[in-house]
Design a protein around this motif. Structure first.
Motif, short mmCIF file in Angstrom:
data_model
loop_
_atom_site.label_atom_id
_atom_site.label_comp_id
_atom_site.label_asym_id
_atom_site.label_seq_id
_atom_site.Cartn_x
_atom_site.Cartn_y
_atom_site.Cartn_z
N GLN A 174 30.74 -5.49 -32.30
CA GLN A 174 31.96 -4.70 -32.53
C GLN A 174 32.41 -4.77 -33.99
O GLN A 174 33.13 -3.91 -34.46
CB GLN A 174 33.08 -5.20 -31.60
CG GLN A 174 34.29 -4.28 -31.57
CD GLN A 174 35.09 -4.46 -30.30
OE1 GLN A 174 34.53 -4.57 -29.21
NE2 GLN A 174 36.41 -4.49 -30.43
N ASP B 296 39.72 -5.00 -21.81
CA ASP B 296 38.69 -4.04 -22.19
C ASP B 296 37.50 -4.74 -22.84
O ASP B 296 36.34 -4.47 -22.52
CB ASP B 296 39.28 -3.00 -23.14
CG ASP B 296 38.24 -2.01 -23.63
OD1 ASP B 296 37.73 -1.23 -22.80
OD2 ASP B 296 37.93 -2.03 -24.83
N PHE B 297 37.78 -5.65 -23.78
CA PHE B 297 36.72 -6.37 -24.49
C PHE B 297 35.93 -7.26 -23.53
O PHE B 297 34.69 -7.31 -23.58
CB PHE B 297 37.32 -7.20 -25.62
CG PHE B 297 36.32 -7.95 -26.45
CD1 PHE B 297 35.47 -7.28 -27.31
CD2 PHE B 297 36.24 -9.34 -26.37
CE1 PHE B 297 34.54 -7.98 -28.08
CE2 PHE B 297 35.32 -10.04 -27.13
CZ PHE B 297 34.46 -9.36 -27.99
N VAL C 105 37.14 -7.95 -33.97
CA VAL C 105 37.80 -7.90 -32.66
C VAL C 105 39.20 -8.45 -32.79
O VAL C 105 39.40 -9.63 -33.11
CB VAL C 105 37.02 -8.71 -31.61
CG1 VAL C 105 37.70 -8.59 -30.25
CG2 VAL C 105 35.57 -8.24 -31.53
N SER D 249 41.28 -9.51 -24.53
CA SER D 249 41.75 -8.26 -23.93
C SER D 249 40.84 -7.87 -22.77
O SER D 249 39.63 -8.13 -22.79
CB SER D 249 41.77 -7.14 -24.97
OG SER D 249 40.47 -6.75 -25.31
N ALA E 86 29.01 -10.40 -28.89
CA ALA E 86 30.00 -9.35 -28.64
C ALA E 86 30.81 -9.04 -29.89
O ALA E 86 31.04 -7.87 -30.23
CB ALA E 86 30.93 -9.79 -27.50
N ARG F 216 33.76 -4.95 -21.18
CA ARG F 216 32.71 -4.23 -21.87
C ARG F 216 31.51 -5.13 -22.18
O ARG F 216 30.36 -4.73 -22.12
CB ARG F 216 33.25 -3.63 -23.18
CG ARG F 216 32.23 -2.74 -23.89
CD ARG F 216 32.74 -2.26 -25.25
NE ARG F 216 34.14 -1.88 -25.18
CZ ARG F 216 35.02 -2.11 -26.15
NH1 ARG F 216 34.64 -2.75 -27.24
NH2 ARG F 216 36.27 -1.71 -26.02
N HIS F 217 31.80 -6.41 -22.50
CA HIS F 217 30.72 -7.32 -22.90
C HIS F 217 30.40 -8.35 -21.82
O HIS F 217 29.62 -9.28 -22.08
CB HIS F 217 31.09 -8.01 -24.21
CG HIS F 217 31.26 -7.06 -25.35
ND1 HIS F 217 30.19 -6.51 -26.02
CD2 HIS F 217 32.39 -6.54 -25.94
CE1 HIS F 217 30.64 -5.71 -26.98
NE2 HIS F 217 31.96 -5.70 -26.95
N VAL G 162 40.25 -11.08 -28.51
CA VAL G 162 39.02 -11.39 -27.76
C VAL G 162 39.27 -11.59 -26.28
O VAL G 162 38.32 -11.59 -25.48
CB VAL G 162 38.34 -12.66 -28.33
CG1 VAL G 162 37.83 -12.42 -29.74
CG2 VAL G 162 39.25 -13.87 -28.26
#
Length: 377
Positions: A320, A330-331, A323, A328, A316, A334-335, A326
């Motif tokens: 990106q 959203d992160f 980052v 968050s 991940a 998303r992964h 890590v």
């Protein structure tokens, strides 16, 4: 000067001609040493710490600095040491290597000094470099270390001792070595030290924590990427020497994908120079593909032996690039990384084991080429 087939060196130090810039850093270190300040040099691995130290040593030996008198220069890499005995052997070997080149009289005196440890001195049959083995008894280690520092303190010329990957001593089973070294070093008036290290959190803890012996005992210096303007001029000059042009857009692509980390930039430039044709941006991608093919088995082995949570997080981060947070939401979503607590433990392990790098901008994969390999998974 020996013939250099490829000026973009990826190991060792040859001369200032093949060493890019770092003029200000060299001057800062020389000035600190001359004015009796020890230096702590901190940066990620492969940024060029060892090369910078050897450039400092070269400039001092060549008489290009404010040092009016000659000096004895000792470089010790303790990355592969695991205990106090290893450290003492490395230190003694460096002293012997320097004295063997500079003064047979001092070499004999020093070997006599440590004769109680039954030293065995041999020479590498290919390089001629002296190799030392010490039969150190546990009860003799402290006294041998003390004798070595006493000998340096009485040397007939100033001494500069550079200890590379200094944070390694924090991993030794003997927990009192930091305090012992500090007790010797603080009273040495004609010997200066450069402590360099790549595990930044350990180095900063050793030198910036009030609970540690080396607290505020040195001038701390962080090594940053080489200025791209200077680096481009350096690289372009070597391509011009073989009647080729290195376009700025090609260099910028190399510099950007390597985040300016010296060893990776040098590796790509080395491969492009090898082709002996004017490089274009497409050639950079081709060279990168070639390198990743060469490392594929190694990277696949490393990846397969990582804990699953660590491996997913590495992929991940690689995809990106950098980052900032890590954990968050959203992160994580998303992964598909799962719970924030799991990721928090994973990133701590990755940083501690030098798989990931914590920078002011966020987390990155430490090995830039590995990052490209991971991003393709």
């Amino acid at each position: 000067m020996k013939n250099i087939n490829n000026p973009f060196l990826i190991s060792g130090y040859e001369s200032p001609e093949y060493f890019c810039d770092r003029k200000q850093e060299t001057q800062t270190i020389v000035s600190a040493l001359y004015n009796d300040r020890n230096i702590t040099l901190v940066s990620p691995r492969r940024m060029g710490k060892s090369g910078l130290i050897k450039n400092v040593f070269h400039e001092i030996q060549a008489g290009n600095t404010i040092f009016e008198r000659d000096a004895y220069l000792f470089f010790i890499d303790i990355y592969n040491t695991h205990c106090q005995a290893d450290f003492i052997t490395q230190l003694a070997s460096s002293i012997i290597g320097t004295f063997d080149k500079r003064s047979k009289k001092l070499l004999k005196q020093f070997v006599t000094l440590i004769s109680s440890c039954r030293p065995t001195l041999t020479y590498d049959p290919i390089t001629g470099v002296p190799q030392l083995s010490l039969d150190l008894q546990p009860q003799r280690e402290d006294s041998t270390l003390r004798d070595i520092f006493n000998y340096l303190a009485k040397a007939d010329k100033p001494c500069i001792v550079a200890i590379d990957e200094f944070q390694q001593i924090a991993t030794y089973p003997e927990k009192g070595l930091e305090a012992t070294l500090r007790s010797y070093i603080q009273f040495m008036t004609h010997t200066r030290f450069i402590f360099s290290g790549s595990r930044q959190h350990l180095m900063r803890e050793m030198f910036a924590s009030p609970q540690r012996p080396f607290f505020q005992s040195t001038q701390i210096m962080s090594l940053q990427p080489i200025d791209p303007e200077q680096y481009y001029a350096f690289a372009q000059s070597f391509f011009q020497d073989i009647s080729l042009t290195l376009d700025r857009c090609v260099f910028d692509r190399i510099y950007d994908i390597c985040d300016g980390t010296t060893w990776y930039v040098q590796m790509l430039l080395n491969r492009l120079y090898e082709q002996r044709k004017t490089p274009v941006v497409e050639h950079v991608a081709s060279v990168m593909d070639e390198i990743l093919r060469e490392y594929n088995d190694t990277y696949a082995f490393m990846f397969s032996h990582m804990p699953r949570a660590d491996a997913k997080l590495m992929v991940a981060i690689a995809r990106q690039g950098t980052v900032r947070q890590v954990t968050s939401k959203d992160f994580l979503l998303r992964h598909k990384l799962g719970a924030a607590s799991t990721v928090q433990r994973a990133i701590a392990r990755l940083v501690d084991n030098d798989w990931a790098l914590s920078t002011p901008d966020g987390y990155q994969v430490y090995d830039r080429f590995f990052a490209f390999w991971l991003a393709r998974q």
